[in-house]
Design an enzyme around this catalytic site. Structure first.
Site, PDB file in Angstrom:
ATOM      1  N   ARG A 105       0.853  -1.194   0.000  1.00 22.98           N
ATOM      2  CA  ARG A 105       0.000   0.000   0.000  1.00 22.98           C
ATOM      3  C   ARG A 105       0.887   1.241   0.000  1.00 22.98           C
ATOM      4  O   ARG A 105       2.101   1.159   0.142  1.00 22.98           O
ATOM      5  CB  ARG A 105      -0.890   0.014   1.247  1.00 22.98           C
ATOM      6  CG  ARG A 105      -0.109  -0.105   2.546  1.00 22.98           C
ATOM      7  CD  ARG A 105      -1.020  -0.249   3.754  1.00 22.98           C
ATOM      8  NE  ARG A 105      -0.310  -0.660   4.948  1.00 22.98           N
ATOM      9  CZ  ARG A 105       0.364   0.139   5.761  1.00 22.98           C
ATOM     10  NH1 ARG A 105       0.419   1.426   5.506  1.00 22.98           N
ATOM     11  NH2 ARG A 105       0.968  -0.332   6.828  1.00 22.98           N
ATOM     12  N   VAL A 108       1.998   6.491   4.969  1.00 22.82           N
ATOM     13  CA  VAL A 108       1.795   7.878   5.369  1.00 22.82           C
ATOM     14  C   VAL A 108       2.980   8.762   4.980  1.00 22.82           C
ATOM     15  O   VAL A 108       2.834   9.974   4.822  1.00 22.82           O
ATOM     16  CB  VAL A 108       1.510   7.956   6.891  1.00 22.82           C
ATOM     17  CG1 VAL A 108       2.762   7.646   7.685  1.00 22.82           C
ATOM     18  CG2 VAL A 108       0.944   9.309   7.285  1.00 22.82           C
ATOM     19  N   ARG A 151       4.939  14.582  11.293  1.00 27.31           N
ATOM     20  CA  ARG A 151       3.558  14.194  11.560  1.00 27.31           C
ATOM     21  C   ARG A 151       3.024  15.056  12.702  1.00 27.31           C
ATOM     22  O   ARG A 151       3.570  15.051  13.802  1.00 27.31           O
ATOM     23  CB  ARG A 151       3.469  12.727  11.970  1.00 27.31           C
ATOM     24  CG  ARG A 151       3.948  11.748  10.932  1.00 27.31           C
ATOM     25  CD  ARG A 151       3.548  10.356  11.359  1.00 27.31           C
ATOM     26  NE  ARG A 151       4.250   9.332  10.593  1.00 27.31           N
ATOM     27  CZ  ARG A 151       3.964   8.040  10.666  1.00 27.31           C
ATOM     28  NH1 ARG A 151       2.999   7.633  11.475  1.00 27.31           N
ATOM     29  NH2 ARG A 151       4.635   7.151   9.965  1.00 27.31           N
TER      30      ARG A 151
END
Length: 260
Positions: A105, A108, A151
């Protein structure tokens, strides 16, 4: 609230048992062979054929540590006939790359790759799904400069990163040259404790690491969020720390040094 039960297994027997017990999705941890190059393709095929629920494959190196080169990585991915976007993780130490795992996938951290290469990975992923092939060649990928991603989490670092739900009363996001903010927060936005605490990402690029650090610090200074506690100040402390500036740190640094 939608709850999906995902079970991590590494054998066909455990996968079948998990499906019988009501699992909605299987995360299959596929071992590498003893040379650390080829995933267990037979296991992957057997699990996907015998189960009706979705299967997500995680490739993990569990035998020992191997040093990887680009051609090794290419061979490993080709062995499982993988198509689409994926993320291969490495640990870097003393000038060498050590394989950790592969996630099937986009992760982030993907904006760092997009900023470095100028390639929209999500767009490319959709194009592969639509046409069955990529529009890119390896020679088209030319990363330049240095990029840093921070983040921004609704957490309190001083309280062991305890979640900090609430309503954002003030929201001013940074902008400017080579500065990117991914997120959907706004003034009046309610941050609940029910989901992941990540609320935004700040990605900055520079011609080199020093410039990237300076631009990231400027962006974090511009980022104003009130009403909740976030990790913005922690990122500033890290970026200003001598050990970070001199690249004299590792994965255990925050646990050993008093930074928070």
């Amino acid at each position: 609230m939608l709850i999906i039960k995902e079970v991590c297994v590494d054998t066909l027997k455990d996968a079948i048992e998990a499906e019988k017990n009501g699992a909605d999705r299987i995360e299959l941890c596929s071992r590498l062979d003893l040379e650390g190059l080829t995933p267990d393709k037979t296991l992957i095929n057997n699990v996907t054929k015998n189960l009706k629920i979705p299967v997500r494959v995680m490739i993990r190196n569990i035998h020992k540590t191997f040093i990887y080169k680009k051609n090794d990585l290419k061979m490993m991915v080709e062995q499982i006939e993988y198509e689409g976007a994926g993320t291969v993780e490495f640990i870097y130490e003393n000038g060498k790359f050590y394989f950790l795992e592969m996630n099937t996938r986009v992760q982030v951290e993907h904006p760092v790759t997009e900023v470095q290469t100028g390639i929209d990975i999500v767009k490319e992923q959709l194009w592969i799904a639509f046409t069955g092939e990529t529009a890119l060649k390896q020679s088209d990928i030319d990363p330049r400069g240095h990029s840093i991603e921070c983040r921004i989490n609704a957490e309190n670092p001083a309280l062991d990163f305890q979640p900090s739900p609430g309503t954002i009363s003030v929201c001013h996001q940074p902008s400017g040259f080579r500065t990117r903010v991914d997120g959907s927060i706004f003034q009046g936005c309610k941050i609940t404790p029910y989901y992941d605490s990540l609320i935004a990402k700040v990605i900055c690029k520079g011609r080199n690491r020093t410039e990237a650090i300076q631009r990231t610090l400027r962006s974090l200074d511009e980022f104003v969020l009130e009403g909740i506690t976030t990790t913005i100040d922690l990122h500033k402390k890290i970026l200003n720390h001598k050990k970070f500036i001199n690249s004299d740190f590792n994965v255990g640094w925050l646990d050993r040094d008093t930074i928070i």
